[in-house]
Scaffold this active site. Structure first.
Site, short mmCIF file in Angstrom:
data_model
loop_
_atom_site.label_atom_id
_atom_site.label_comp_id
_atom_site.label_asym_id
_atom_site.label_seq_id
_atom_site.Cartn_x
_atom_site.Cartn_y
_atom_site.Cartn_z
N VAL A 1 36.17 22.46 73.60
CA VAL A 1 36.89 23.23 72.53
C VAL A 1 37.26 24.71 72.79
CG1 VAL A 1 36.69 24.13 70.13
CG2 VAL A 1 35.30 22.22 70.23
N LEU A 2 38.82 24.70 72.85
CA LEU A 2 39.32 26.57 73.45
C LEU A 2 40.59 26.75 72.13
CD1 LEU A 2 41.26 25.88 76.70
CD2 LEU A 2 40.39 23.76 75.27
N GLN B 1 25.18 31.18 72.50
CA GLN B 1 25.85 31.83 72.07
C GLN B 1 26.97 31.55 70.61
OE1 GLN B 1 26.31 30.96 75.29
NE2 GLN B 1 28.33 31.91 75.79
N TYR C 1 28.75 26.67 64.87
CA TYR C 1 29.35 25.30 64.30
C TYR C 1 27.53 25.61 63.83
CZ TYR C 1 31.66 24.11 69.03
OH TYR C 1 32.99 24.36 69.63
#
Lengths: 219, 249
Positions: free
Chosen positions: B185-186, B223, B228
Site C-alpha cells: 500500500v503506497l 507504526q 489499519y
C-alpha cells in the site's frame, strides 16, 4: 572454491506500509567436494563446473536453504517406501476426501465449489495420499514472484507425529524458493507456533503484526 | 496546500445535498465564490449522475467495518461508470477540485485501471522503497487478484484529453474464494495527509467484500497498526500470529 551456482535469492519483503526484507543473498555457491571424490577421468580438469561430483551434490540439494543439510528430513524414497504418495497438482484430487480431512482436524466444512475455486487459484500445493486417501495437505497463494502465504496445513490425526507435516512443509517451501519467492508468510494458531519455528518461521519480526478483517467475525 | 480532508464519507452527503441541482461548470464557479482559500478540495459527485443515493441497507451490512464520527447521514459514492460496476470493476471519484483557471483535478479510485510499471517504479522511488526488477513487478501485478489504484486526473479548461498520473496503489493476492492478502500500500508523499491512504484501503476492502472474500488479511509494520485498526482490521484475531520465514542456511 565456488564451483556451481545453485540458485539465486533476491532479497525483498512485501510487507505493508514499508518494506520488510529477508537478508539479501545474490547467489548461493556450493563448494565442490574434495579431490578424492572426483572420478579419475576428470582429474586435472581445468573447469570444475563440469565435474560430475558438483552436479551430483547439486541434485541432492532439494531443500537448499530450508534444512541444514540441504536435503529433506524425510526423503522421497522414505515416503514412498512407507506407502505415501506425493501430489503437487489438482489431478486426481477428491474434494470430499479433502474436505473430510479438514473437518477431522477441526476446520469448518467448506462448500466443494468454493474449495475447488480456491484450489484452482492456488499457485503451489502439495498433498500426500496413502491408499488413495488424502492424509496431508498444504497450499500457498500469492503473486508467484515476491510473496507467498501458506494456508490449510493439515495432517490426518492418525498420521501425526511421524514427520509428515514437516515433509509437506519442506517440500512446499522448496517449491516456492525454486520459483524465486523468498517472502513466505503464514498465520499460525498459538498451539502450532512450535511446529513452524524449527522450519525457520519467526513470529512478529520487527514488530510486524498480522491483521485481518473477517466478515465472519462481524456477523 | 490547505485542504479539507477529502475522504470523510459524511461530507459527501452534505455537499451532495447542497449542490445537487447545479450543473458541473456552474458548480465550479459557485465554489469559486465561496470564502476562504481558492485551492479548496471538495467531494465530487459522480461524473455521470448529479446525486448520491442513500444506500442505508448496504451501509448497515458493512457497518462496523468503516467507522465515522459524524452524525450526517452516510451516503455511498456512486461509481462514475455504471457499466464498470456491472463488470465487477470499481471506478470512483474520491475528490474533485476546480482551479481558478478552470482546470479540473480529480482523484479516482479504480480496481481495473492499467498500471504503468515505470510510473509505479517512480512512485516506489518516491516513498523510498528498494527497486525491484520491472519484469517481476509486472508479473506480480498480473498475478494479483486485485490492483487498486489512485490516479490524479487533470482536465484542462479547453476540455481536451485528460492527463492521468498514478498517486497511489494497493494490491491484493487471493485464492478467489476464501482469503485475500493486501500488499504494497503506497500513496505519493505529495498527496499524503489528506486521507487518501484510508480511502484507498477502505474502497479496496469494500471491493473485496463485494466479491465475497470473507477473510482479508495483511501484515502491518508496527507504526501503521493503528491505521489499519481504524479501518476495521484486528491484530492476532483469536490469538493467530503472523510468521515470516527467515532462511537460516
Amino acid at each position: 572454491m565456488a564451483c556451481h551456482r545453485v540458485s539465486s535469492f533476491v532479497a525483498l519483503g512485501g510487507a505493508l506500509g514499508g518494506r520488510h526484507g529477508v537478508p539479501s543473498q545474490d547467489h548461493i555457491f556450493f563448494p565442490c567436494s574434495t579431490a578424492q571424490s572426483r572420478p579419475r577421468s576428470f582429474a586435472g580438469s581445468k573447469n570444475p563446473r563440469k565435474s560430475p561430483c558438483c552436479f551430483a551434490q547439486a541434485a541432492q540439494l532439494e531443500a537448499l536453504g530450508i534444512t541444514e543439510t540441504g536435503k529433506f528430513s524425510m526423503s522421497d524414497d522414505d515416503l514412498s517406501s512407507r506407502g505415501f504418495q506425493l501430489h503437487r497438482s489438482l489431478d486426481n484430487i477428491n474434494l470430499d476426501d479433502l474436505n473430510a480431512l479438514f473437518v477431522k482436524v477441526g476446520f469448518p466444512r467448506r462448500q466443494n465449489e468454493k474449495l475447488l475455486r480456491a484450489l484452482e487459484h492456488t499457485g503451489t500445493m502439495l498433498w500426500v495420499t496413502k491408499a488413495g486417501s488424502v492424509i496431508a495437505f498444504a497450499r500457498a497463494t500469492g503473486d508467484d514472484v515476491f510473496n507467498a502465504i501458506i494456508w490449510d496445513v493439515v495432517v490426518d490425526p492418525a498420521f501425526q507425529g511421524i514427520g509428515l507435516g514437516k515433509a509437506v512443509m519442506e517440500r512446499l517451501m522448496a517449491d516456492l524458493t525454486r520459483k524465486g519467492i523468498t517472502n513466505i508468510v503464514l498465520y499460525a494458531e498459538p498451539n502450532v507456533l512450535g511446529f513452524y519455528k524449527p522450519l525457520g518461521f519467526v513470529v512478529d519480526p520487527d514488530g510486524i503484526r498480522a491483521m485481518s478483517l473477517s466478515r465472519r467475525r462481524r456477523a | 496546500m490547505a485542504s479539507v480532508c477529502g475522504t470523510s464519507v459524511a461530507l459527501l452527503g452534505a455537499l451532495a445535498a447542497a449542490s445537487s441541482s447545479i450543473a458541473p461548470r456552474q458548480r465550479c464557479s459557485a465554489i469559486q465564490s465561496l470564502p476562504s482559500n481558492s485551492s479548496q478540495w471538495w467531494i465530487s459527485r459522480p461524473a455521470t449522475q448529479d446525486y448520491y443515493r442513500l444506500r442505508a441497507s448496504l451501509w448497515d451490512s458493512i457497518s462496523g467495518v468503516l467507522k465515522t464520527n459524524s452524525s450526517t447521514p452516510i451516503v455511498e459514492p456512486v461509481p462514475r461508470n455504471a457499466e464498470a460496476e456491472i463488470e465487477g470493476e470499481e471506478d470512483i471519484v474520491l475528490v474533485e477540485k476546480c482551479q481558478e483557471n478552470g482546470t479540473i483535478q480529480r482523484i479516482v479510485f479504480a480496481t481495473g485501471a492499467e498500471v504503468d510499471v515505470y510510473e509505479l517504479q517512480q512512485l516506489c522511488d518516491k516513498v523510498g522503497w528498494p527497486r525491484r526488477p520491472v519484469g517481476k513487478v509486472e508479473a506480480a501485478l498480473k498475478n494479483s487478484y486485485m490492483v487498486a489504484t489512485l490516479h490524479l486526473h487533470r482536465q484542462l479548461p479547453s476540455g481536451g484529453c485528460e492527463e492521468r498520473s498514478l498517486i497511489g496503489l494497493a494490491r491484493a493476492t487471493s485464492d478467489h474464494a476464501f482469503n485475500a492478502t493486501i500488499w504494497d500500500v503506497l500513496v505519493d508523499p505529495d498527496y499524503q495527509g489528506q486521507g487518501l491512504g484510508k480511502a484507498l484501503v477502505e474502497q479496496m476492502v469494500r471491493a473485496l467484500l463485494r466479491r465475497d472474500i470473507g477473510n482479508i488479511t495483511l501484515f502491518a509494520d508496527a507504526q501503521v497498526v493503528e491505521f489499519y485498526r481504524a479501518l476495521g482490521f484486528q491484530t492476532d484475531p483469536e490469538g493467530i500470529k503472523g510468521m515470516f520465514w527467515y532462511p537460516r542456511f
